[in-house]
Design a protein around this motif. Structure first.
Motif, PDB file in Angstrom:
ATOM      1  N   TYR A   1       0.751  -1.134   0.054  1.00 14.00           N
ATOM      2  CA  TYR A   1      -0.168  -0.031  -0.103  1.00 14.00           C
ATOM      3  C   TYR A   1       0.781   1.270   0.128  1.00 14.00           C
ATOM      4  O   TYR A   1       0.641   2.395  -0.606  1.00 14.00           O
ATOM      5  CB  TYR A   1      -0.898  -0.006   1.314  1.00 14.00           C
ATOM      6  CG  TYR A   1      -1.919  -1.316   1.336  1.00 14.00           C
ATOM      7  CD1 TYR A   1      -2.324  -2.198   0.249  1.00 14.00           C
ATOM      8  CD2 TYR A   1      -2.131  -1.709   2.724  1.00 14.00           C
ATOM      9  CE1 TYR A   1      -2.728  -3.245   0.364  1.00 14.00           C
ATOM     10  CE2 TYR A   1      -2.756  -2.853   2.902  1.00 14.00           C
ATOM     11  CZ  TYR A   1      -3.287  -3.431   1.801  1.00 14.00           C
ATOM     12  OH  TYR A   1      -3.961  -4.760   1.860  1.00 14.00           O
ATOM     13  N   MET A   2       1.817   1.087   0.622  1.00 16.20           N
ATOM     14  CA  MET A   2       2.788   2.422   0.797  1.00 16.20           C
ATOM     15  C   MET A   2       3.649   2.709  -0.584  1.00 16.20           C
ATOM     16  O   MET A   2       3.715   3.834  -0.933  1.00 16.20           O
ATOM     17  CB  MET A   2       4.028   2.090   1.794  1.00 16.20           C
ATOM     18  CG  MET A   2       3.329   2.049   3.254  1.00 16.20           C
ATOM     19  SD  MET A   2       4.711   1.751   4.400  1.00 16.20           S
ATOM     20  CE  MET A   2       3.706   1.855   6.018  1.00 16.20           C
ATOM     21  N   LEU A   3       3.977   1.632  -1.151  1.00 17.55           N
ATOM     22  CA  LEU A   3       4.565   1.755  -2.460  1.00 17.55           C
ATOM     23  C   LEU A   3       3.640   2.266  -3.309  1.00 17.55           C
ATOM     24  O   LEU A   3       3.920   3.044  -4.299  1.00 17.55           O
ATOM     25  CB  LEU A   3       4.936   0.279  -2.898  1.00 17.55           C
ATOM     26  CG  LEU A   3       6.222  -0.296  -2.065  1.00 17.55           C
ATOM     27  CD1 LEU A   3       6.519  -1.760  -2.573  1.00 17.55           C
ATOM     28  CD2 LEU A   3       7.490   0.679  -2.154  1.00 17.55           C
ATOM     29  N   VAL A   4       2.343   1.642  -3.379  1.00 17.63           N
ATOM     30  CA  VAL A   4       1.250   2.548  -4.564  1.00 17.63           C
ATOM     31  C   VAL A   4       1.156   3.916  -4.123  1.00 17.63           C
ATOM     32  O   VAL A   4       1.153   4.583  -5.193  1.00 17.63           O
ATOM     33  CB  VAL A   4      -0.093   1.701  -4.226  1.00 17.63           C
ATOM     34  CG1 VAL A   4      -0.997   2.329  -4.997  1.00 17.63           C
ATOM     35  CG2 VAL A   4       0.143   0.149  -4.580  1.00 17.63           C
ATOM     36  N   GLY A   5       1.022   4.269  -2.846  1.00 12.54           N
ATOM     37  CA  GLY A   5       0.774   5.591  -2.408  1.00 12.54           C
ATOM     38  C   GLY A   5       2.100   6.529  -2.988  1.00 12.54           C
ATOM     39  O   GLY A   5       1.824   7.665  -3.655  1.00 12.54           O
ATOM     40  N   GLU A   6       3.135   5.928  -2.895  1.00 10.49           N
ATOM     41  CA  GLU A   6       4.208   6.613  -3.324  1.00 10.49           C
ATOM     42  C   GLU A   6       4.477   7.019  -4.811  1.00 10.49           C
ATOM     43  O   GLU A   6       4.925   7.892  -5.269  1.00 10.49           O
ATOM     44  CB  GLU A   6       5.733   5.866  -2.613  1.00 10.49           C
ATOM     45  CG  GLU A   6       6.917   6.605  -2.943  1.00 10.49           C
ATOM     46  CD  GLU A   6       8.004   5.798  -2.141  1.00 10.49           C
ATOM     47  OE1 GLU A   6       8.458   5.934  -0.942  1.00 10.49           O
ATOM     48  OE2 GLU A   6       8.559   4.849  -2.794  1.00 10.49           O
ATOM     49  N   MET A   7       4.260   5.635  -5.468  1.00 11.24           N
ATOM     50  CA  MET A   7       4.373   5.816  -7.086  1.00 11.24           C
ATOM     51  C   MET A   7       3.423   6.583  -7.530  1.00 11.24           C
ATOM     52  O   MET A   7       3.777   7.289  -8.571  1.00 11.24           O
ATOM     53  CB  MET A   7       4.303   4.225  -7.317  1.00 11.24           C
ATOM     54  CG  MET A   7       5.205   3.688  -7.271  1.00 11.24           C
ATOM     55  SD  MET A   7       4.969   1.725  -7.921  1.00 11.24           S
ATOM     56  CE  MET A   7       5.341   1.840  -9.413  1.00 11.24           C
ATOM     57  N   LEU A   8       2.207   6.718  -6.875  1.00  7.41           N
ATOM     58  CA  LEU A   8       0.864   7.583  -7.503  1.00  7.41           C
ATOM     59  C   LEU A   8       1.705   9.235  -7.136  1.00  7.41           C
ATOM     60  O   LEU A   8       1.317  10.070  -7.941  1.00  7.41           O
ATOM     61  CB  LEU A   8      -0.489   7.363  -6.601  1.00  7.41           C
ATOM     62  CG  LEU A   8      -0.956   6.199  -6.968  1.00  7.41           C
ATOM     63  CD1 LEU A   8      -2.190   5.945  -6.235  1.00  7.41           C
ATOM     64  CD2 LEU A   8      -1.492   6.349  -8.578  1.00  7.41           C
ATOM     65  N   ASN A   9       2.199   9.398  -6.224  1.00  7.85           N
ATOM     66  CA  ASN A   9       2.541  10.700  -5.899  1.00  7.85           C
ATOM     67  C   ASN A   9       3.889  11.065  -6.674  1.00  7.85           C
ATOM     68  O   ASN A   9       3.969  12.288  -6.900  1.00  7.85           O
ATOM     69  CB  ASN A   9       3.051  10.979  -4.377  1.00  7.85           C
ATOM     70  CG  ASN A   9       1.924  11.420  -3.333  1.00  7.85           C
ATOM     71  OD1 ASN A   9       1.329  12.193  -3.898  1.00  7.85           O
ATOM     72  ND2 ASN A   9       1.989  10.731  -2.388  1.00  7.85           N
ATOM     73  N   ASP A  10       4.705  10.071  -7.126  1.00  9.01           N
ATOM     74  CA  ASP A  10       5.596  10.383  -8.115  1.00  9.01           C
ATOM     75  C   ASP A  10       5.036  10.718  -9.459  1.00  9.01           C
ATOM     76  O   ASP A  10       6.273  10.681 -10.463  1.00  9.01           O
ATOM     77  CB  ASP A  10       6.893   9.227  -8.174  1.00  9.01           C
ATOM     78  CG  ASP A  10       7.570   9.167  -6.726  1.00  9.01           C
ATOM     79  OD1 ASP A  10       7.456  10.256  -6.152  1.00  9.01           O
ATOM     80  OD2 ASP A  10       8.221   8.145  -6.569  1.00  9.01           O
ATOM     81  N   GLY A  11       3.836  10.424  -9.782  1.00 11.03           N
ATOM     82  CA  GLY A  11       3.381  10.835 -11.039  1.00 11.03           C
ATOM     83  C   GLY A  11       2.844   9.506 -11.648  1.00 11.03           C
ATOM     84  O   GLY A  11       2.419   9.663 -13.039  1.00 11.03           O
ATOM     85  N   ALA A  12       3.198   8.417 -11.281  1.00  4.42           N
ATOM     86  CA  ALA A  12       2.370   7.127 -11.915  1.00  4.42           C
ATOM     87  C   ALA A  12       0.878   7.193 -12.096  1.00  4.42           C
ATOM     88  O   ALA A  12       0.565   7.640 -11.375  1.00  4.42           O
ATOM     89  CB  ALA A  12       3.110   5.773 -11.400  1.00  4.42           C
ATOM     90  N   THR A  13       0.684   6.599 -13.063  1.00  6.25           N
ATOM     91  CA  THR A  13      -0.862   6.293 -13.394  1.00  6.25           C
ATOM     92  C   THR A  13      -1.319   4.952 -12.812  1.00  6.25           C
ATOM     93  O   THR A  13      -0.650   3.971 -13.003  1.00  6.25           O
ATOM     94  CB  THR A  13      -1.441   6.650 -14.873  1.00  6.25           C
ATOM     95  OG1 THR A  13      -0.736   5.768 -15.626  1.00  6.25           O
ATOM     96  CG2 THR A  13      -1.033   8.045 -15.289  1.00  6.25           C
ATOM     97  N   LEU A  14      -2.425   5.125 -12.110  1.00  7.88           N
ATOM     98  CA  LEU A  14      -2.884   3.584 -11.584  1.00  7.88           C
ATOM     99  C   LEU A  14      -3.447   2.818 -12.702  1.00  7.88           C
ATOM    100  O   LEU A  14      -4.205   3.109 -13.633  1.00  7.88           O
ATOM    101  CB  LEU A  14      -4.164   3.931 -10.429  1.00  7.88           C
ATOM    102  CG  LEU A  14      -4.650   2.795  -9.870  1.00  7.88           C
ATOM    103  CD1 LEU A  14      -3.640   2.206  -8.917  1.00  7.88           C
ATOM    104  CD2 LEU A  14      -5.951   3.328  -8.887  1.00  7.88           C
ATOM    105  N   TYR A  15      -3.110   1.447 -12.457  1.00  6.51           N
ATOM    106  CA  TYR A  15      -3.427   0.384 -13.311  1.00  6.51           C
ATOM    107  C   TYR A  15      -2.521   0.557 -14.642  1.00  6.51           C
ATOM    108  O   TYR A  15      -2.513  -0.595 -15.472  1.00  6.51           O
ATOM    109  CB  TYR A  15      -4.830   0.384 -13.847  1.00  6.51           C
ATOM    110  CG  TYR A  15      -5.495   0.096 -12.592  1.00  6.51           C
ATOM    111  CD1 TYR A  15      -5.314  -0.558 -11.556  1.00  6.51           C
ATOM    112  CD2 TYR A  15      -6.727   0.936 -12.380  1.00  6.51           C
ATOM    113  CE1 TYR A  15      -5.948  -0.642 -10.392  1.00  6.51           C
ATOM    114  CE2 TYR A  15      -7.692   0.784 -11.268  1.00  6.51           C
ATOM    115  CZ  TYR A  15      -7.187  -0.159 -10.154  1.00  6.51           C
ATOM    116  OH  TYR A  15      -8.092   0.027  -8.911  1.00  6.51           O
ATOM    117  N   GLU A  16      -2.145   1.541 -15.121  1.00  2.07           N
ATOM    118  CA  GLU A  16      -1.055   1.476 -16.095  1.00  2.07           C
ATOM    119  C   GLU A  16       0.321   2.108 -15.912  1.00  2.07           C
ATOM    120  O   GLU A  16       1.285   1.104 -16.338  1.00  2.07           O
ATOM    121  CB  GLU A  16      -1.461   2.767 -17.272  1.00  2.07           C
ATOM    122  CG  GLU A  16      -0.692   2.498 -18.533  1.00  2.07           C
ATOM    123  CD  GLU A  16      -1.419   3.692 -19.675  1.00  2.07           C
ATOM    124  OE1 GLU A  16      -2.026   3.029 -20.569  1.00  2.07           O
ATOM    125  OE2 GLU A  16      -1.191   4.807 -19.491  1.00  2.07           O
ATOM    126  N   GLY A  17       0.616   2.823 -14.984  1.00  2.00           N
ATOM    127  CA  GLY A  17       1.965   3.264 -14.425  1.00  2.00           C
ATOM    128  C   GLY A  17       2.312   2.351 -13.326  1.00  2.00           C
ATOM    129  O   GLY A  17       3.493   2.191 -12.868  1.00  2.00           O
TER     130      GLY A  17
END
Length: 440
Positions: free
Chosen positions: A14-30
């Motif tokens: 969960y922490m990694l998902v939140g971190e990646m989203l904040n870094d600009g990754a897109t959910l389910y594609e990035g």
């Protein structure tokens, strides 16, 4: 216990998902992960405010559990579920939510349960008053719909609501349609959002497909789960036997007990639908267990016997939670959760890495690279690079965010490198199946 030594593998995810989203990754594609969209949004906000803070997860979870205790007790008081006004249901609910340390961290199951309770409140109202307000029926569907956007297996409680309506109410067909509309509206809005963003196919593959096409994540065995919850299970069986006698119950109270029994049945379906055998998955049983255990305590005529039953529950929380964790109760020898907790690995601190395995522990002090966070979803890509679509996705993923270290536990990078020689030239293989990015 409020430290990162109890960090579980799902929490780290969960922490990694939140971190990646904040870094600009897109959910389910990035980010390739089967996390529900509303849960991912919450973790993104937490990462923005607190970073990788397990303490933040625990404090927010404590607040949410306290809120659920209030909601649960209030809905039973307002709907006159018992023969007396009492705060025992809220107390029992709080005790059961303290039964294991992973109950008190912010999981999708915990967040989704909040909306299941709100839906249950409206269901009870509808059973008692045969409510004519269409908005109440709509709200039941909406609450259930929001619940599965926090954790998809909650979708099974939509079927439970329809069953309850069909058996215990005389609801007209129009209101069934209204509830189904409310139930499907959150999913339709989510689907429209990802369609407009051009990620609809990824949304289906990452979020919807794993519901039926999944591999069981067994952090603890079923036997260990039964040992852990042995006392609540025993008390629940005693409560069901006592309540089945329907002592001094009104017809309305009998219907409520039947509704909560339906909840238990669908909670079993929820566990198997989730495919995750971890203690916090069984949190879904807490509302129904608290309902029946409260009935059991209130129906005991001799108060000293009721006090003993309550103390047994209270002491079991201490022994099975703290006793297991701090190794002063026999359950510590019977329960093994080493595969559930993150074992610290500092070899790749501050590096951008890719872990091709279910064990995400190497990410504890590192940063995830490439979109392929969830091994269950991305395994097919790496094992079948001979397909053009798979190879295209892999090439795009690596070119957008090349990892400094690739931990290839299952030896799947060799066939990928054969088809992507330019990528292979960038890496040296050392330490078994670990690839390091060449300098310069």
């Amino acid at each position: 216990m409020l430290d990162d030594h109890t960090l579980t593998l799902p929490e780290l995810n969960y922490m990694l998902v939140g971190e990646m989203l904040n870094d600009g990754a897109t959910l389910y594609e990035g980010i390739w992960d089967n996390i529900a969209p509303l849960s991912a949004s919450v973790y993104m906000v937490i990462d923005f405010l607190f970073g990788r803070s397990q303490l933040a997860y625990q404090v927010i979870a404590l607040i949410l559990v306290a809120f659920q205790c209030l909601v649960f007790n209030r809905l039973l008081l307002l709907n006159k579920a018992y023969n007396e006004n009492t705060y025992i249901p809220g107390l029992v609910y709080g005790l059961l939510m303290s039964f294991f340390f992973d109950f008190l961290t912010l999981t999708p199951v915990l967040m989704g349960t909040t909306f299941l309770l709100l839906a249950l409140n409206n269901i009870f109202n509808h059973i008692e008053f045969r409510a004519k307000q269409d908005e109440m029926i709509l709200n039941i569907g909406l609450y259930l719909g929001i619940a599965y956007l926090f954790y998809l297996p909650n979708i099974i409680f939509g079927i439970a609501a329809l069953l309850v309506f069909g058996i215990f109410t005389g609801t007209v067909a129009r209101r069934y349609v209204l509830m189904l509309f409310g139930f499907s509206l959150p999913m339709m809005l989510a689907a429209c959002y990802f369609l407009l963003k051009g990620r609809f196919t990824s949304f289906i593959y990452n979020f919807l497909d794993p519901l039926l096409n999944y591999e069981v994540e067994q952090y603890m065995s079923l036997q260990e789960i039964f040992i852990l919850f042995s006392v609540p299970i025993l008390l629940l069986i005693l409560a069901l036997v006592r309540v089945s006698q329907r002592a001094r119950f009104t017809n309305y109270q009998v219907r409520l007990t039947q509704v909560m029994f339906v909840w238990i049945i669908f909670s079993v379906g929820f566990v198997f639908l989730s495919g995750v055998f971890a203690p916090n998955t069984f949190m879904v049983f807490v509302p129904s267990a608290a309902f029946f255990l409260s009935h059991y305590l209130l129906l005991i005529k001799k108060r000293w016997m009721a006090e003993i039953a309550f103390q047994v529950l209270f002491v079991s929380v201490i022994l099975f939670n703290l006793g297991t964790f701090f190794d002063f109760f026999y359950s510590a020898k019977l329960l093994s959760y080493d595969n559930y907790l993150v074992q610290r690995e500092d070899g790749w601190a501050d590096k951008r890495i890719l872990v091709l395995d279910y064990d995400m522990a190497p990410y504890i002090n590192a940063y995830p690279a490439t979109p392929f966070l969830n091994w269950q979803l991305s395994e097919e890509l790496f094992r079948n690079p001979e397909y053009y679509d798979n190879l295209t996705i892999l090439e795009r993923g690596f070119s957008g965010d090349i990892p400094e270290v690739i931990i290839d536990t299952h030896d799947v990078m060799s066939p990928v490198f054969k088809r992507l020689p330019a990528l292979k030239a960038k890496y040296d293989k050392r330490d078994g199946n670990i690839y390091y990015l060449k300098k310069g």
